[in-house]
Design a protein around this motif. Structure first.
Motif, PDB file in Angstrom:
ATOM      1  N   GLU A  81       1.148  10.048  11.227  1.00  0.00           N
ATOM      2  CA  GLU A  81       1.323   8.862  11.669  1.00  0.00           C
ATOM      3  C   GLU A  81       0.601   8.279  12.836  1.00  0.00           C
ATOM      4  O   GLU A  81      -0.364   7.992  12.680  1.00  0.00           O
ATOM      5  CB  GLU A  81       2.852   8.868  11.776  1.00  0.00           C
ATOM      6  N   ILE A 124      -7.090  -1.407   8.712  1.00  0.00           N
ATOM      7  CA  ILE A 124      -5.640  -1.950   8.838  1.00  0.00           C
ATOM      8  C   ILE A 124      -4.822  -1.419   7.598  1.00  0.00           C
ATOM      9  O   ILE A 124      -4.230  -0.558   7.057  1.00  0.00           O
ATOM     10  CB  ILE A 124      -4.972  -2.851   9.656  1.00  0.00           C
ATOM     11  N   ASN A 125      -5.218  -2.081   6.653  1.00  0.00           N
ATOM     12  CA  ASN A 125      -5.292  -1.843   4.576  1.00  0.00           C
ATOM     13  C   ASN A 125      -5.353  -0.254   4.729  1.00  0.00           C
ATOM     14  O   ASN A 125      -4.292   0.559   3.822  1.00  0.00           O
ATOM     15  CB  ASN A 125      -5.837  -2.524   3.917  1.00  0.00           C
ATOM     16  N   VAL A 134      -2.746   1.531   6.210  1.00  0.00           N
ATOM     17  CA  VAL A 134      -0.990   0.824   5.690  1.00  0.00           C
ATOM     18  C   VAL A 134      -0.966   1.689   4.277  1.00  0.00           C
ATOM     19  O   VAL A 134       0.184   2.693   4.141  1.00  0.00           O
ATOM     20  CB  VAL A 134      -1.072  -0.445   5.878  1.00  0.00           C
ATOM     21  N   ASP A 135      -2.355   1.911   3.754  1.00  0.00           N
ATOM     22  CA  ASP A 135      -2.125   2.749   2.448  1.00  0.00           C
ATOM     23  C   ASP A 135      -1.903   4.073   2.568  1.00  0.00           C
ATOM     24  O   ASP A 135      -1.005   4.081   1.892  1.00  0.00           O
ATOM     25  CB  ASP A 135      -2.962   2.312   1.454  1.00  0.00           C
ATOM     26  N   LYS A 169       1.089   4.633   3.667  1.00  0.00           N
ATOM     27  CA  LYS A 169       2.518   4.369   2.524  1.00  0.00           C
ATOM     28  C   LYS A 169       2.856   5.571   1.658  1.00  0.00           C
ATOM     29  O   LYS A 169       3.809   5.733   1.026  1.00  0.00           O
ATOM     30  CB  LYS A 169       2.463   3.173   0.867  1.00  0.00           C
ATOM     31  N   PRO A 187       4.846   2.546   7.671  1.00  0.00           N
ATOM     32  CA  PRO A 187       3.233   1.624   7.311  1.00  0.00           C
ATOM     33  C   PRO A 187       3.672   0.315   7.888  1.00  0.00           C
ATOM     34  O   PRO A 187       3.278   0.071   7.976  1.00  0.00           O
ATOM     35  CB  PRO A 187       3.649   1.237   5.675  1.00  0.00           C
ATOM     36  N   ARG A 188       5.208   0.042   8.072  1.00  0.00           N
ATOM     37  CA  ARG A 188       5.018  -0.969   9.077  1.00  0.00           C
ATOM     38  C   ARG A 188       4.473  -1.364  10.354  1.00  0.00           C
ATOM     39  O   ARG A 188       4.497  -1.976  11.263  1.00  0.00           O
ATOM     40  CB  ARG A 188       6.679  -1.819   8.483  1.00  0.00           C
ATOM     41  N   ILE A 231       2.716   1.273  11.826  1.00  0.00           N
ATOM     42  CA  ILE A 231       1.246   1.221  11.871  1.00  0.00           C
ATOM     43  C   ILE A 231       0.883  -0.277  11.270  1.00  0.00           C
ATOM     44  O   ILE A 231      -0.127  -0.233  12.846  1.00  0.00           O
ATOM     45  CB  ILE A 231       0.857   2.195  10.892  1.00  0.00           C
ATOM     46  N   ASN A 232       1.100  -1.150  10.977  1.00  0.00           N
ATOM     47  CA  ASN A 232       0.322  -1.834  10.295  1.00  0.00           C
ATOM     48  C   ASN A 232       0.622  -3.015  12.258  1.00  0.00           C
ATOM     49  O   ASN A 232      -0.306  -3.451  12.466  1.00  0.00           O
ATOM     50  CB  ASN A 232       0.930  -2.463   9.411  1.00  0.00           C
TER      51      ASN A 232
END
Length: 157
Positions: A86, A108-109, A112-113, A116, A124-125, A127-128
């Motif tokens: 992470e 960012i996308n 998050v991918d 996930k 994911p939350r 890191i976002n």
């Protein structure tokens, strides 16, 4: 493969010869990888991008550690060895935003991918949230620097 850096100094001829041999072997491996068919190996452009990203990550590591410490949850700080993946995703994303100039929504996308796909449920939350806070702080810092530079008007006598 070399990723740049400061000049290397050697203390003996044998050490210099060993270093030169190592660099030649790395160059031969790189040439072999780049000469392989595109289906087997990524393009030279991707290899160049990867080098730039790695150098940027190493150069900005300390700054990003400070930024990460501000925004990550306390339970991540207590077990950093369990959060290596992470934290690596965060470092790479921050380097790509700040040094390479990739637009932050894309980075960012992607981060998050990756989280996930390879991390546990809450990653994911987190890191976002961390990256969005980092981008807000980065935008606030650049805005403050811009406004400070506008205030400094030279006096005419």
């Amino acid at each position: 493969m070399s990723f740049g850096g400061p000049p290397v100094t050697t203390h003996s001829v044998e050490e210099a010869d060993e270093l030169l041999c190592s660099d030649e072997q790395d160059s031969a491996i790189e040439a072999e990888v780049l000469s392989a068919p595109p289906k087997l190996v990524y393009s030279k452009l991707l290899l160049s991008f990867t080098r730039k990203l790695l150098v940027a990550t190493v150069d900005k590591w300390d700054n990003h550690v400070l930024a990460i410490d501000k925004v990550v949850p306390s339970n991540w700080k207590n077990e950093p060895a369990g959060r290596i993946l992470e934290l690596s995703i965060l470092h790479l994303a921050m380097s790509e935003i700040t040094v390479l100039g990739t637009r932050h929504p894309i980075v960012i996308n992607e981060a998050v991918d990756l989280a996930k796909r390879f991390c546990d449920g809450a990653a994911p939350r987190i890191i976002n949230g961390c990256l969005r806070t980092f981008v807000k702080d980065l935008a606030g810092t650049s805005t403050a620097q811009t406004s400070n530079s506008k205030l400094e008007v030279p006096l005419q006598v």
